[in-house]
Design an enzyme around this catalytic site. Structure first.
Site, PDB file in Angstrom:
ATOM      1  N   SER A 174       0.820  -1.209   0.000  1.00  0.00           N
ATOM      2  CA  SER A 174       0.000   0.000   0.000  1.00  0.00           C
ATOM      3  C   SER A 174       0.858   1.265   0.000  1.00  0.00           C
ATOM      4  CB  SER A 174      -0.942  -0.058   1.193  1.00  0.00           C
ATOM      5  OG  SER A 174      -2.091   0.656   0.887  1.00  0.00           O
ATOM      6  N   HIS A 180      -7.536  -5.748   0.057  1.00  0.00           N
ATOM      7  CA  HIS A 180      -6.300  -4.983   0.281  1.00  0.00           C
ATOM      8  C   HIS A 180      -5.533  -5.548   1.481  1.00  0.00           C
ATOM      9  CE1 HIS A 180      -4.010  -1.310  -0.187  1.00  0.00           C
ATOM     10  NE2 HIS A 180      -4.147  -1.029   1.103  1.00  0.00           N
TER      11      HIS A 180
HETATM   12  C1  GCU Z   1      -5.290   4.881   1.814  1.00  0.00           C
HETATM   13  C2  GCU Z   1      -4.702   5.628   0.630  1.00  0.00           C
HETATM   14  C3  GCU Z   1      -3.923   4.715  -0.301  1.00  0.00           C
HETATM   15  C4  GCU Z   1      -2.925   3.904   0.482  1.00  0.00           C
HETATM   16  C5  GCU Z   1      -3.621   3.180   1.619  1.00  0.00           C
HETATM   17  C6  GCU Z   1      -2.702   2.408   2.547  1.00  0.00           C
HETATM   18  O1  GCU Z   1      -6.306   4.040   1.384  1.00  0.00           O
HETATM   19  O2  GCU Z   1      -5.759   6.271  -0.039  1.00  0.00           O
HETATM   20  O3  GCU Z   1      -3.251   5.476  -1.280  1.00  0.00           O
HETATM   21  O4  GCU Z   1      -2.257   2.999  -0.354  1.00  0.00           O
HETATM   22  O5  GCU Z   1      -4.273   4.136   2.438  1.00  0.00           O
HETATM   23  O6  GCU Z   1      -1.542   2.728   2.682  1.00  0.00           O
HETATM   24  O7  GCU Z   1      -3.215   1.481   3.182  1.00  0.00           O
END
Ligand code: GCU
Length: 391
Positions: free
Chosen positions: A229, A370
């Protein structure tokens, strides 16, 4: 323009900036022109317009073993803890690294290095990991599924991890006045192309690699940098800035990571700059709602890894990170890999769910959301075996 979109039919028509063309318009026809000219141009564009410029290795950098090797993970590994001091000050800014070395493999071993979100004790139930002030016994192993330490050392790799907040707090109000930024100057004096927090976290990863260069147990020429992420955006930028990383892995990195910005699918540039203004350099704001004005797109970031192996992973339910846009970045980096005489990404179309495609570029879309799972790690280990274990 909305700040996010989940409708494929609303993805705007776009044209990617040419990878194999110099800024002056002439074509890049051979490996030497890529290596000597075009790569630097692309790297410069990402520095000035997206992530910002970072400093080099601090002169006073030093390494302190805070906990000597002890058997861990049921005898499968030995555990070491190391404090990497960024300045000469005894209690100055520093990051704490947790390192597992596989017990049965004699060094130097290949290594996975990545930042973690919630502190080193969360990456394993191992009761020997030092708790930080405020950590609870019950925090131990809270993110163990995302790290799979047993699987990694069982396959002959070391695992090193650091809490990203040691380098800089992920805090849109105070990041630059409390993190590594403040060592380099006042928070209100950062230029429009000055480093953001993603660049700062990536800089910390390079300092971990500096430590590996000083020890025999780890083969510093076979270090894979991995992140999930926002930390996947970080591993990509770390791999671009520091070619000592032998292999780069982006897990569900999305906008500002592996996903093409021009698709504006899921999270958009405007949205990310609004929610997380400290992640990128100020210049990146110029492209809020104007992705097609960007002189780069994220396929060019993937190409900065070439010819080193790079793996991009998505998750089917992680629409926020735009799986298709992540695949397309990986695929559109392929011409640079081929120009450099290596295989690129074998899959000409997005591979089916849970079926990795592995050339010199790897890609998979996993079922589920995710996260980082055992499935992802198995793929990364197979990919690392393919590229880091062959003589
Ligand atoms: C949020 C953000 C993302 C990121 C994510 C994370 O959702 O919008 O860009 O990748 O956090 O780091 O879990």
């Amino acid at each position: 323009m909305a700040q996010f979109n989940y409708d494929e039919s609303k993805v705007p028509a776009y044209k990617l900036p040419p990878l194999l063309q110099l800024n002056d318009g002439s074509p890049v026809k051979d490996a030497a022109t890529w290596k000597k000219k075009r790569r630097d141009e692309v790297l410069e564009l990402f520095r000035s317009e997206v992530y910002g410029r970072r400093p080099g290795r601090p002169e006073a950098l030093r390494f302190e073993v805070t906990r000597k090797d002890e058997p861990a993970l049921g005898g499968k590994a030995s555990r070491r803890e190391v404090r990497v001091h960024f300045t000469a000050a005894e209690n100055g800014p520093a990051m704490n690294m947790l390192l597992y070395l596989p017990a049965k493999d004699r060094g130097p071993v290949p290594t996975f290095l990545g930042l973690n979100f919630r502190g080193n004790p969360t990456i394993s139930k191992d009761p020997g990991i030092t708790l930080r002030k405020g950590d609870k016994e019950s925090d131990r192993g809270g993110s163990a599924g995302r790290w799979q330490a047993d699987m990694i050392v069982g396959r002959g790799y070391a695992l090193a991890t650091i809490w990203y907040g040691d380098i800089e707090p992920d805090d849109k109000r105070n990041a630059f006045s409390r993190g590594i930024h403040k060592v380099y100057g006042p928070a209100d004096k950062i230029p429009a192309d000055g480093w953001g927090s993603i660049a700062a976290w990536g800089w910390g990863l390079s300092r971990a690699l500096d430590y590996f260069e000083t020890i025999d147990e780890i083969d510093h020429k076979r270090v894979a940098v991995i992140g999930h992420s926002r930390l996947g955006k970080t591993s990509l930028w770390a791999g671009a800035e520091d070619e000592r990383f032998a292999l780069v892995i982006s897990n569900d990195s999305g906008c500002g990571g592996a996903a093409l910005s021009r698709r504006a699918f899921g999270e958009t540039v405007k949205r990310i700059n609004t929610s997380f203004p400290h992640w990128f350099c100020d210049n990146f704001n110029k492209y809020n709602g104007r992705e097609s004005d960007l002189p780069v797109d994220q396929h060019m970031l993937i190409a900065l890894m070439a010819p080193r192996p790079v793996y991009v992973a998505s998750a089917a339910k992680d629409r926020w990170a735009d799986p298709r846009g992540e695949y397309l970045s990986a695929k559109n980096a392929d011409p640079v890999y081929r120009l450099l005489g290596t295989e690129g990404l074998p899959a000409d179309r997005m591979p089916p769910i849970d079926k990795p495609s592995m050339g010199r570029i790897g890609y998979h879309i996993r079922s589920g959301g995710h996260d980082v799972t055992a499935f992802d790690w198995k793929a990364y280990l197979d990919f690392a075996d393919k590229h880091l274990k062959t003589p």
